[in-house]
Design a protein around this motif. Structure first.
Motif, mmCIF file in Angstrom:
data_model
loop_
_atom_site.group_PDB
_atom_site.id
_atom_site.type_symbol
_atom_site.label_atom_id
_atom_site.label_comp_id
_atom_site.label_asym_id
_atom_site.label_seq_id
_atom_site.Cartn_x
_atom_site.Cartn_y
_atom_site.Cartn_z
ATOM 1 N N LYS A 105 -28.080 6.284 -25.684
ATOM 2 C CA LYS A 105 -29.301 7.003 -26.032
ATOM 3 C C LYS A 105 -30.393 6.683 -25.026
ATOM 4 N N GLU A 106 -31.324 7.613 -24.868
ATOM 5 C CA GLU A 106 -32.465 7.415 -23.984
ATOM 6 C C GLU A 106 -33.172 6.109 -24.342
ATOM 7 N N GLY A 107 -33.498 5.320 -23.327
ATOM 8 C CA GLY A 107 -34.196 4.063 -23.545
ATOM 9 C C GLY A 107 -33.294 2.844 -23.500
ATOM 10 N N MET A 108 -31.979 3.069 -23.496
ATOM 11 C CA MET A 108 -31.007 1.975 -23.356
ATOM 12 C C MET A 108 -30.709 1.779 -21.878
ATOM 13 N N TYR A 109 -30.474 0.548 -21.467
ATOM 14 C CA TYR A 109 -30.165 0.263 -20.065
ATOM 15 C C TYR A 109 -28.821 -0.456 -19.957
ATOM 16 N N VAL A 110 -28.097 -0.146 -18.897
ATOM 17 C CA VAL A 110 -26.774 -0.716 -18.683
ATOM 18 C C VAL A 110 -26.754 -1.389 -17.316
ATOM 19 N N ILE A 111 -26.365 -2.655 -17.296
ATOM 20 C CA ILE A 111 -26.389 -3.453 -16.071
ATOM 21 C C ILE A 111 -24.976 -3.786 -15.621
ATOM 22 N N THR A 119 -19.942 -0.840 -7.922
ATOM 23 C CA THR A 119 -19.639 -0.862 -9.356
ATOM 24 C C THR A 119 -20.707 -0.110 -10.151
ATOM 25 N N GLU A 120 -21.959 -0.218 -9.716
ATOM 26 C CA GLU A 120 -23.042 0.476 -10.424
ATOM 27 C C GLU A 120 -22.897 1.993 -10.328
ATOM 28 N N LEU A 121 -22.261 2.463 -9.258
ATOM 29 C CA LEU A 121 -22.061 3.911 -9.102
ATOM 30 C C LEU A 121 -21.040 4.438 -10.102
ATOM 31 N N GLU A 122 -20.082 3.590 -10.487
ATOM 32 C CA GLU A 122 -19.132 3.981 -11.530
ATOM 33 C C GLU A 122 -19.857 4.197 -12.858
ATOM 34 N N VAL A 123 -20.900 3.396 -13.108
ATOM 35 C CA VAL A 123 -21.691 3.548 -14.328
ATOM 36 C C VAL A 123 -22.552 4.801 -14.251
ATOM 37 N N SER A 124 -23.202 5.000 -13.100
ATOM 38 C CA SER A 124 -24.115 6.146 -12.962
ATOM 39 C C SER A 124 -23.382 7.485 -12.931
ATOM 40 N N LYS A 125 -22.098 7.488 -12.573
ATOM 41 C CA LYS A 125 -21.316 8.722 -12.632
ATOM 42 C C LYS A 125 -21.288 9.278 -14.055
ATOM 43 N N VAL A 126 -21.358 8.390 -15.025
ATOM 44 C CA VAL A 126 -21.268 8.771 -16.432
ATOM 45 C C VAL A 126 -22.648 8.958 -17.052
ATOM 46 N N LEU A 127 -23.576 8.034 -16.765
ATOM 47 C CA LEU A 127 -24.875 8.034 -17.442
ATOM 48 C C LEU A 127 -26.020 8.584 -16.604
ATOM 49 N N GLY A 128 -25.772 8.843 -15.315
ATOM 50 C CA GLY A 128 -26.877 9.179 -14.422
ATOM 51 C C GLY A 128 -27.544 7.901 -13.930
ATOM 52 N N ASP A 129 -28.498 8.021 -13.021
ATOM 53 C CA ASP A 129 -29.104 6.844 -12.396
ATOM 54 C C ASP A 129 -30.120 6.130 -13.285
ATOM 55 N N LYS A 130 -30.829 6.875 -14.128
ATOM 56 C CA LYS A 130 -32.005 6.318 -14.813
ATOM 57 C C LYS A 130 -31.735 5.052 -15.620
ATOM 58 N N PRO A 131 -30.664 4.955 -16.393
ATOM 59 C CA PRO A 131 -30.471 3.759 -17.214
ATOM 60 C C PRO A 131 -29.690 2.631 -16.531
ATOM 61 N N VAL A 132 -29.352 2.801 -15.256
ATOM 62 C CA VAL A 132 -28.406 1.891 -14.616
ATOM 63 C C VAL A 132 -29.112 0.875 -13.726
#
Length: 320
Positions: A105-111, A119-132
């Protein structure tokens, strides 16, 4: 919280992965009084964290329980985490991100608090850049047993950066929390070269130790073995510079000094092989091969070590 409301103050943290890195983060956040959920699919690995507690010995001394544990990423939404740390091996990212995508959900961050490049690009592929966000840590660690961490060295500060500029306030808030909890962490705008600086050292030491069975101290003091480590390092540096990654003019001597000061420590890839687990070779040496192809730089040393580690992986299957 959004960029229009920069007063982000995280209180609830989830950590995916009860290996040594996840245990360290969980223990220190819990010591600071934060709500911590430690998640891992292996029950016997994670359950002691909430009952008997996590023990850290070595460069840091700590015994601390976390708020709770769980056994599936799908359980995390009920605990409403503000921040999720991913501390598992990079090869598990696709599966983990498919689960996080279901409840993000908007406002959650994933590190991405992991070894390896992109590795962070694998996360942003799914969630976009903003929460990563992406972190770089400067410690050595291993598991002596479930929730029992050996920490041979701890060389702070650690570093954290957001992928999207509008999330800088959140990255600074998380860095502040980690620092106050005893893991000094600085916000940076240079996380990519920092990732590469660390990944070069990991990609030199990890596979060499994995295929020889040597500790870092043994590999760096043996002149023949260290010749291979040195050749790998120079090849990786060449790839980095060909891709305009700024390492610094004095990176090479500093890297050699850092590796030689690591002590009689088994790097994570050797421990993976010994425990019959898949390694992160694709996000280490595999990335230097990829970026070498992109820049037209041959990578025979990286290709050889990747092949050798892959060969070991294929023979070390857990017994059923």
């Amino acid at each position: 919280m959004t960029s229009e409301n920069p007063g982000f103050s995280p209180k609830r943290f989830a950590i995916i992965g009860a290996g040594p890195v996840g245990c360290i983060v969980g223990a220190f956040l819990s010591k600071g009084g934060y709500d911590v959920t430690l998640c891992d699919v292996i029950h016997e690995l994670v359950d002691p964290a909430a009952t008997t507690g996590i023990t850290i010995e070595g460069a840091e001394q700590l015994h601390q329980k976390v708020t709770r544990t769980c056994h599936s990423v799908d359980e995390l939404p009920q605990y409403k985490p503000d921040v999720i740390f991913i501390t598992v091996k990079a090869n598990a990212l696709p599966l983990i991100m498919s689960a996080i995508e279901e409840f993000y959900k908007e406002g959650m961050y994933v590190i991405s608090w992991q070894n390896g490049i992109d590795t962070e690009l694998e996360v942003s592929k799914v969630l976009g850049d903003k929460p990563v966000m992406r972190g770089v840590v400067n410690w050595g660690c291993g598991l002596k047993g479930p929730c029992h961490v050996v920490m041979p060295f701890h060389h702070p500060p650690h570093y954290l950066q957001e992928l999207a500029p509008e999330s800088a306030h959140a990255a600074k808030a998380v860095a502040k929390v980690l620092t106050e909890c005893g893991l000094p962490t600085e916000h940076t705008d240079k996380i990519v070269p920092m990732v590469w600086q660390k990944s070069i050292m990991n990609s030199c030491m990890n596979p060499v130790c994995a295929v020889t069975g040597l500790t870092m101290a043994q590999a760096t003091t043996d002149p023949i073995v260290f010749g291979l480590v040195d050749a790998l390092m120079k090849e990786c540096i060449q790839v980095a510079r060909a891709n305009d990654i700024f390492l610094g003019w004095d990176y090479y001597p500093k890297a050699v000094k850092y590796m030689k000061s690591a002590g009689n420590h088994k790097p994570s890839m050797l421990m993976d092989i010994e425990n019959k687990r898949r390694t992160e070779i694709d996000y280490m040496n595999g990335k230097f091969i990829e970026y070498g192809i992109q820049a037209g730089i041959p990578t025979p040393y990286n290709s050889t070590l990747q092949s050798l580690v892959k060969g070991l992986e294929s023979t070390l299957r857990p017994s059923k």
